[in-house]
Design an enzyme around this catalytic site. Structure first.
Site, PDB file in Angstrom:
ATOM      1  N   ALA A  27       5.799 -68.924 -10.607  1.00  9.98           N
ATOM      2  CA  ALA A  27       4.335 -69.119 -10.810  1.00  9.98           C
ATOM      3  C   ALA A  27       3.799 -70.239  -9.949  1.00  9.98           C
ATOM      4  O   ALA A  27       4.254 -71.139 -10.462  1.00  9.98           O
ATOM      5  CB  ALA A  27       3.828 -68.640 -11.970  1.00  9.98           C
ATOM      6  N   HIS A  28       2.639 -70.201  -9.477  1.00 17.51           N
ATOM      7  CA  HIS A  28       1.916 -71.473  -9.273  1.00 17.51           C
ATOM      8  C   HIS A  28       1.503 -72.170 -10.293  1.00 17.51           C
ATOM      9  O   HIS A  28       1.075 -71.622 -11.164  1.00 17.51           O
ATOM     10  CB  HIS A  28       0.716 -71.102  -8.493  1.00 17.51           C
ATOM     11  CG  HIS A  28      -0.236 -72.036  -7.560  1.00 17.51           C
ATOM     12  ND1 HIS A  28      -0.966 -73.000  -8.349  1.00 17.51           N
ATOM     13  CD2 HIS A  28      -0.186 -72.382  -6.485  1.00 17.51           C
ATOM     14  CE1 HIS A  28      -1.425 -73.894  -7.461  1.00 17.51           C
ATOM     15  NE2 HIS A  28      -0.994 -73.435  -6.268  1.00 17.51           N
TER      16      HIS A  28
END
Length: 417
Positions: free
Chosen positions: A233-234
């Site tokens: 995930a960012h």
């Protein structure tokens, strides 16, 4: 009709290089038309990349081929006075000396600008080393794995529940090679403008640290501590990560609000936009643990290809998570002509991936990576103007690593095919 010259035609580089980072950097220059002459030490069998497994035989390997196409090779012992004589003659006729050696070695073997400027005031001496030409780690070897650990990359890579993890690619080596190629071109431009060359001191350590970029700025100015995230995930944007589908994985990225609303439309859940937990970048990040499972539940209804088709139709950034084999056969890979070929006398047609830098008309054909010392005779005769007698004298003196007159004859002809 005269063919359009490649953009770096006329640029001559002496490359005292081996293994990955240096050859990857000069590969970009060679693909763009520079004349890259690899200077290989015959006493150690040349570039160590020639023996890298698993696909290696007869002082050649697919690893070496992938990093050294469109280059030439001469066998030259720089520690031998006769070998040094040849090297200095080549320096007089070249634009740059590019090396990827330990940071203290260029000065030891006298290939810095101060060592060579009396031969060619415009020469650019570009060093790519593990830790640079000064600093407490200058004399330490630097490798991609080591640098990914030292620069903090591994603490940000992999699953949060797993160990610190290296990237699947040699990103420090590759990025360092490109940084060195850029520095070398900047140096040559400056030398052609001012008439004075220079040293370029590029290191893998500097490269790895510089690529921390915005994460470093967040930490230095706000105390941010980067951490590994689940499903890649960012660190701050939600949704922006891998998601599991009914039959695989998909990357979905919503770096703009418009993409978030388009995603909701595709998922058939426009009401989520009115949920205060998901109303903005800030609140979606705060409530990611609530949002991500909801998205995953919807994505589980169909396979990856279906979701890619639906999301692309709405302009939502997304991609299936390909295997390497799938990436190499992607329609866009083929359309961009990223797979190039070179003919090899033993392996036939060797297929490789093109470098990314493009300028002007692309190279029409590619040559395989050279055999050790294959171009010695051509370079010495054509570039230095040495006749056969001179080449044999140099060979007898050990310039090409030959210890006897008989060996010198072999070295002088440089195993030409």
């Amino acid at each position: 009709m005269t063919a359009t010259p490649l953009p770096l035609a006329g640029l001559r580089i002496l490359a005292v290089e081996q293994y990955g980072a240096g050859p990857f950097g000069s590969l970009h220059l060679a693909d763009l038309g520079a004349e890259v002459i690899k200077i290989e030490d015959p006493s150690v069998g040349g570039d160590v990349g020639r023996g890298i497994p698993p696909f290696a035989r007869d002082a050649d390997s697919l690893f070496f081929q992938s990093l050294n196409r469109n280059k030439r090779s001469i066998a030259l012992d720089l520690t031998n006075p006769a070998g040094r004589e040849v090297f200095e003659e080549l320096v007089r006729r070249s634009d740059a000396v590019f090396s990827n050696l330990r940071g203290d070695v260029p000065a030891k073997i006298r290939i810095t600008y101060d060592d060579l400027k009396h031969l060619n005031p415009r020469v650019v001496c570009c060093s790519l080393s593990g830790f640079g030409m000064h600093g407490p780690r200058r004399d330490q070897p630097g490798y991609d794995y080591v640098l990914q650990g030292l620069a903090g990359w591994m603490t940000m890579t992999g699953d949060p529940e797993g160990p610190p993890t290296k990237s699947g690619l040699s990103l420090v080596d590759f990025s360092g090679g490109m940084a060195a190629a850029l520095a070398l071109l900047a140096g040559v431009h400056g030398a052609r403008t001012t008439g004075t060359g220079m040293d370029c001191d590029v290191s893998l350590y500097d490269t790895a640290m510089s690529m921390l970029n915005y994460l470093a700025a967040w930490h230095l100015n706000a105390g941010y501590e980067p951490r590994r995230t689940p499903q890649s995930a960012h660190p701050s944007l939600v949704p922006f990560q891998n998601f599991r589908t009914a039959d695989g994985w998909i990357v979905i990225a919503c770096p703009k609000e418009k993409f978030w609303h388009r995603l909701l439309h595709v998922l058939g859940e426009p009401s989520w936009a009115g949920d205060p937990r998901f109303a903005s970048f800030e609140t979606r990040h705060e409530h990611a643990a609530d949002l991500v499972p909801l998205i995953e539940k919807e994505l589980s209804r169909h396979g990856t290809d279906t979701w890619v088709r639906l999301l692309e139709a709405e302009g939502v950034p997304c991609a299936r998570v390909n295997t390497v084999a799938e990436a190499l056969t992607e329609e866009h890979t083929l359309a961009r002509e990223l797979i190039v070929t070179a003919e090899h006398p033993e392996w036939g047609e060797v297929r490789q991936v093109l470098t990314a830098a493009r300028a002007g008309t692309a190279r029409a054909t590619h040559t395989r990576a050279p055999r050790l010392g294959e171009d010695t005779d051509d370079v010495l005769a054509g570039l230095c103007g040495y006749d056969m007698t001179k080449r044999q004298e140099l060979g007898s003196a050990g310039a090409f690593g030959a210890a006897t007159a008989a060996d010198a004859d072999v070295a002088a002809t440089a195993t030409k095919e």
